[in-house]
Structures are given as structure tokens and as C-alpha cells.
Design a protein around this motif. Structure first.
Motif, PDB file in Angstrom:
ATOM      1  N   PRO A 175       0.814  -1.215   0.000  1.00 29.51           N
ATOM      2  CA  PRO A 175       0.000   0.000   0.000  1.00 29.51           C
ATOM      3  C   PRO A 175       0.852   1.271   0.000  1.00 29.51           C
ATOM      4  O   PRO A 175       0.493   2.252  -0.660  1.00 29.51           O
ATOM      5  CB  PRO A 175      -0.827  -0.134   1.280  1.00 29.51           C
ATOM      6  N   ASP A 176       1.993   1.251   0.692  1.00 24.43           N
ATOM      7  CA  ASP A 176       2.866   2.436   0.715  1.00 24.43           C
ATOM      8  C   ASP A 176       3.394   2.783  -0.675  1.00 24.43           C
ATOM      9  O   ASP A 176       3.575   3.963  -0.993  1.00 24.43           O
ATOM     10  CB  ASP A 176       4.029   2.240   1.681  1.00 24.43           C
ATOM     11  N   ASP A 177       3.658   1.776  -1.495  1.00 25.01           N
ATOM     12  CA  ASP A 177       4.094   2.029  -2.874  1.00 25.01           C
ATOM     13  C   ASP A 177       3.036   2.820  -3.636  1.00 25.01           C
ATOM     14  O   ASP A 177       3.342   3.768  -4.354  1.00 25.01           O
ATOM     15  CB  ASP A 177       4.356   0.717  -3.624  1.00 25.01           C
ATOM     16  N   VAL A 178       1.784   2.409  -3.463  1.00 25.02           N
ATOM     17  CA  VAL A 178       0.693   3.059  -4.198  1.00 25.02           C
ATOM     18  C   VAL A 178       0.354   4.412  -3.570  1.00 25.02           C
ATOM     19  O   VAL A 178       0.001   5.349  -4.281  1.00 25.02           O
ATOM     20  CB  VAL A 178      -0.535   2.132  -4.301  1.00 25.02           C
ATOM     21  N   VAL A 179       0.493   4.535  -2.260  1.00 30.30           N
ATOM     22  CA  VAL A 179       0.322   5.843  -1.611  1.00 30.30           C
ATOM     23  C   VAL A 179       1.275   6.847  -2.246  1.00 30.30           C
ATOM     24  O   VAL A 179       0.886   7.984  -2.565  1.00 30.30           O
ATOM     25  CB  VAL A 179       0.554   5.760  -0.082  1.00 30.30           C
ATOM     26  N   ALA A 180       2.518   6.454  -2.463  1.00 30.82           N
ATOM     27  CA  ALA A 180       3.510   7.350  -3.060  1.00 30.82           C
ATOM     28  C   ALA A 180       3.081   7.783  -4.463  1.00 30.82           C
ATOM     29  O   ALA A 180       3.246   8.949  -4.835  1.00 30.82           O
ATOM     30  CB  ALA A 180       4.884   6.680  -3.095  1.00 30.82           C
ATOM     31  N   ILE A 181       2.522   6.863  -5.225  1.00 30.96           N
ATOM     32  CA  ILE A 181       2.043   7.202  -6.572  1.00 30.96           C
ATOM     33  C   ILE A 181       0.880   8.192  -6.473  1.00 30.96           C
ATOM     34  O   ILE A 181       0.858   9.205  -7.173  1.00 30.96           O
ATOM     35  CB  ILE A 181       1.619   5.931  -7.343  1.00 30.96           C
TER      36      ILE A 181
END
Length: 80
Positions: free
Chosen positions: A11-17
Motif C-alpha cells: 500500500p505504501d508504494d501506491v500511496v507514493a504514486i
């Protein structure tokens, strides 16, 4: 010989996006993309970033079904 370029997502990867494309820092794993002001045009930028970063091409319909970072991360990881 084919090379597997897919990588799971957190989820953190997609939060960054989401933060980058929406230009907002208040995104969490359970923030709804559309409630944050995203639209279909900006969603294509998210989908492109997912494809580049994780090697998974999600459809807009998949994005609509899971419009949060946690939901999209699950879709990405499920496709890997």
C-alpha cells in the motif's frame, strides 16, 4: 526466454504514486482516489505508474473497483 518484470506492491508504494499524481500529502492506504479529487484522466497516470513500476497493467475497471492504495496494491500483488 522471457524475463518476469512484475513485482508485488505494498500500500505504501501506491500511496507514493497517489501523492505524486494528486500532489497531496494527506493520502493514506485507505484514501479513496476519487474523493481526493482524482478523475479518470489522472487515473491513467496512476495506471501508467503502476505498469512502469510493477510490470502490471491494470484496467480502469479494476481501478474503479479498488480506488484506494491498499486495494490497488492487492490487485497488483494478485496479478504478480
Amino acid at each position: 526466454m522471457s524475463v518476469d518484470t512484475t513485482t508485488p506492491a505494498t500500500p505504501d508504494d501506491v500511496v507514493a504514486i497517489f501523492r505524486r499524481v494528486l500532489q497531496r500529502e494527506d493520502v493514506t492506504a485507505y484514501s479513496d482516489f476519487f474523493q481526493l479529487g482524482g478523475d479518470s484522466l489522472i487515473a491513467t497516470r496512476v495506471l501508467s505508474a503502476v505498469a512502469r513500476g510493477h510490470g502490471v497493467e491494470l484496467t480502469f475497471e479494476e481501478f474503479l473497483a479498488e480506488p484506494t492504495p491498499a486495494g490497488l496494491a492487492g490487485r497488483i500483488t494478485g496479478a504478480v
